[in-house]
Scaffold this active site. Structure first.
Site, short mmCIF file in Angstrom:
data_model
loop_
_atom_site.label_atom_id
_atom_site.label_comp_id
_atom_site.label_asym_id
_atom_site.label_seq_id
_atom_site.Cartn_x
_atom_site.Cartn_y
_atom_site.Cartn_z
N ASP A 119 45.82 35.50 31.92
CA ASP A 119 44.50 35.92 31.44
C ASP A 119 44.46 37.44 31.26
OD1 ASP A 119 41.48 35.25 31.13
OD2 ASP A 119 41.52 36.95 32.54
N TYR A 140 41.23 45.27 29.02
CA TYR A 140 42.07 45.55 30.19
C TYR A 140 43.14 46.60 29.85
CZ TYR A 140 40.12 41.20 32.16
OH TYR A 140 39.29 40.20 32.60
N LYS A 178 40.54 38.39 25.24
CA LYS A 178 39.08 38.38 25.05
C LYS A 178 38.63 39.50 24.11
CE LYS A 178 38.83 37.11 29.95
NZ LYS A 178 39.77 38.03 30.62
N HIS A 226 34.23 38.06 25.48
CA HIS A 226 34.29 38.53 26.87
C HIS A 226 32.91 38.53 27.55
CE1 HIS A 226 36.84 41.37 29.58
NE2 HIS A 226 36.00 40.69 30.31
N1 LIG Z 1 35.82 37.38 32.19
C1 LIG Z 1 35.41 38.36 32.98
O1 LIG Z 1 34.37 38.97 32.76
C2 LIG Z 1 36.22 38.73 34.16
C3 LIG Z 1 37.51 38.25 34.27
N2 LIG Z 1 38.29 38.58 35.35
C4 LIG Z 1 39.65 37.99 35.42
O2 LIG Z 1 39.79 37.33 36.69
C5 LIG Z 1 40.96 37.82 37.33
C6 LIG Z 1 40.84 37.73 38.82
O3 LIG Z 1 39.74 38.46 39.29
P1 LIG Z 1 39.86 39.78 40.18
O4 LIG Z 1 38.62 40.56 39.96
O5 LIG Z 1 41.15 40.42 39.93
O6 LIG Z 1 39.73 39.25 41.68
P2 LIG Z 1 40.44 38.15 42.59
O7 LIG Z 1 39.36 37.35 43.19
O8 LIG Z 1 41.55 37.50 41.89
O9 LIG Z 1 41.01 39.05 43.77
C7 LIG Z 1 42.06 39.97 43.56
C8 LIG Z 1 42.23 40.73 44.88
O10 LIG Z 1 42.66 39.82 45.90
C9 LIG Z 1 43.92 40.23 46.41
N3 LIG Z 1 44.69 39.01 46.65
C10 LIG Z 1 45.26 38.20 45.70
N4 LIG Z 1 45.86 37.15 46.30
C11 LIG Z 1 45.66 37.28 47.63
C12 LIG Z 1 46.03 36.51 48.76
N5 LIG Z 1 46.73 35.38 48.63
N6 LIG Z 1 45.67 36.96 50.00
C13 LIG Z 1 44.97 38.09 50.14
N7 LIG Z 1 44.57 38.87 49.11
C14 LIG Z 1 44.92 38.47 47.86
C15 LIG Z 1 44.52 41.14 45.38
O11 LIG Z 1 45.32 42.12 45.98
P3 LIG Z 1 46.90 42.29 45.61
O12 LIG Z 1 46.97 42.51 44.13
O13 LIG Z 1 47.31 43.45 46.43
O14 LIG Z 1 47.56 41.00 46.03
C16 LIG Z 1 43.27 41.80 44.79
O15 LIG Z 1 42.84 42.86 45.62
C17 LIG Z 1 41.08 39.24 36.77
O16 LIG Z 1 42.35 39.81 37.04
C18 LIG Z 1 40.77 39.00 35.32
O17 LIG Z 1 41.91 38.46 34.68
C19 LIG Z 1 37.79 39.36 36.36
C20 LIG Z 1 36.52 39.88 36.29
C21 LIG Z 1 35.64 39.61 35.18
O1 LIG Z 2 37.52 42.30 34.40
C1 LIG Z 2 36.74 41.91 33.53
O2 LIG Z 2 37.04 40.97 32.77
C2 LIG Z 2 35.42 42.51 33.36
O3 LIG Z 2 34.65 41.99 32.60
C3 LIG Z 2 34.97 43.74 34.05
O4 LIG Z 2 33.57 43.69 34.28
C4 LIG Z 2 35.65 44.09 35.31
O5 LIG Z 2 35.23 43.14 36.25
C5 LIG Z 2 35.34 45.49 35.73
O6 LIG Z 2 35.16 45.71 36.85
C6 LIG Z 2 35.31 46.58 34.72
O7 LIG Z 2 34.98 47.78 35.36
#
Ligand SMILES: NC(=O)C1=CN([C@@H]2O[C@H](COP(=O)(O)OP(=O)(O)OC[C@H]3O[C@@H](n4cnc5c(N)ncnc54)[C@H](OP(=O)(O)O)[C@@H]3O)[C@@H](O)[C@H]2O)C=CC1
Ligand SMILES: O=C(O)C(=O)[C@@H](O)[C@H](O)C(=O)CO
Length: 276
Positions: free
Chosen positions: A45, A50, A75, A108
């Protein structure tokens, strides 16, 4: 470990878990995504915003996994809403990813004040008709916005990627998705590693199955039949996150974790949030 896959309403498939890539960029990001594919992730994703579509493209070039076995999702950013703008933005994403086709293209954020997401949706339908995109969906859409897309075009988004974790289980929206055969994707499925992983109920469920708290939470998503896309920069944690298909939660365990519900955490209300 390769995750099982769900059939989407348009005949395409989507793995039951994917790799989030927000923050995985530059060389470290390329290495993490390449390694993620080798570990078994088949859904990646990303997003225009990003700034790492090139990194994802480089990881795809480096892997020996067949392109047709990968599901690459990207997105459309808010700054490119509108019919022509969407077509042009998609082409930029496709070139950055260095792909002949994108598997899943999402709007997005809806940015309702701007009022152009329907035009973008029409452009995405045309990209799909041209074969440049295999499946089209949205992110951060409400039931009302989904209804507007469906009523205006007759084309139902195959997925809606939304904030979803035990603090915000999204019961109503998931019920709407079920009615319309829209697959839910969960963003920030681990609630960005907030105190969620220290919650006693999560620890209890994890201990009962001999798994980690993150695995208990990700299995909770699987029990909801939502597709979580956890991000991790660490190989051991990525493997851990993918390894959630050897156990199952009881209905009582699912309900106990869902009882952590407290609402949206990051203020990303689709009716008002603007991200260009
Ligand atoms: N469509 C949208 O608007 C959005 C989409 N997204 C998508 O969703 C994805 C995931 O969301 P995200 O915000 O990154 O948050 P997550 O809920 O995936 O959490 C990520 C955090 O958790 C830690 N982590 C991952 N695996 C573990 C584990 N097994 N044990 C402990 N800690 C862990 C990571 O640290 P570390 O890397 O050190 O392991 C990082 O700090 C994004 O990367 C993006 O692709 C996110 C926000 C908005
Ligand atoms: O990560 C994504 O997909 C987002 O839409 C953002 O809102 C992201 O969560 C963010 O924190 C950007 O500052």
């Amino acid at each position: 470990m390769i995750a099982p896959a769900y059939a989407l309403r348009d005949g395409n498939t989507i793995p039951a878990i994917g790799l989030g890539t927000y923050g995985l960029d530059d060389q470290a990001g390329i290495d993490a995504i390449t390694s993620g594919i080798a570990e078994g992730y088949r859904l990646i994703d990303t997003a225009f915003n990003y700034g790492n579509e090139e990194a994802v493209g480089e990881a795809i070039r480096r892997t020996d996994v067949d392109r047709s076995d990968l599901v690459i999702a990207t997105k459309l950013p808010g700054k490119h809403h509108g019919f022509d703008e969407t077509i042009a933005s998609f082409e930029q994403s496709r070139l950055r990813l260095d792909l002949d086709w994108v598997d899943l293209y999402l709007i997005h954020w809806p940015l309702p004040r701007l009022g152009k997401y329907l035009e973008s949706w029409r452009a995405m339908i045309s990209l799909r008709e041209k074969g440049l995109v295999r499946a089209i969906g949205v992110s951060n859409f409400t039931a009302e916005m989904l209804t507007r897309l469906i009523d205006s075009t007759g084309i139902v988004p195959v997925v809606n990627q939304v904030e979803l974790h035990p603090y915000f289980p999204q019961e109503e929206l998931r019920a709407f998705h079920d009615e319309h055969d829209i697959r839910t994707m969960s963003w920030s499925p681990l609630a960005k590693r907030t105190e969620l992983l220290q919650e006693p109920v999560v620890a209890e469920v994890a201990a009962a199955h001999g798994v980690t708290p993150a695995q208990a939470v990700l299995r909770w998503h699987v029990e909801l039949e939502a597709v979580p896309i956890p991000k991790s920069s660490d190989a051991a944690r990525r493997r851990e996150n993918l390894d959630v298909f050897g156990f199952a939660l009881t209905t009582e365990e699912v309900d106990a974790i869902s009882a952590l519900s407290r609402g949206r955490i990051w203020g990303g209300d689709p009716d008002t949030h603007e991200e260009f």
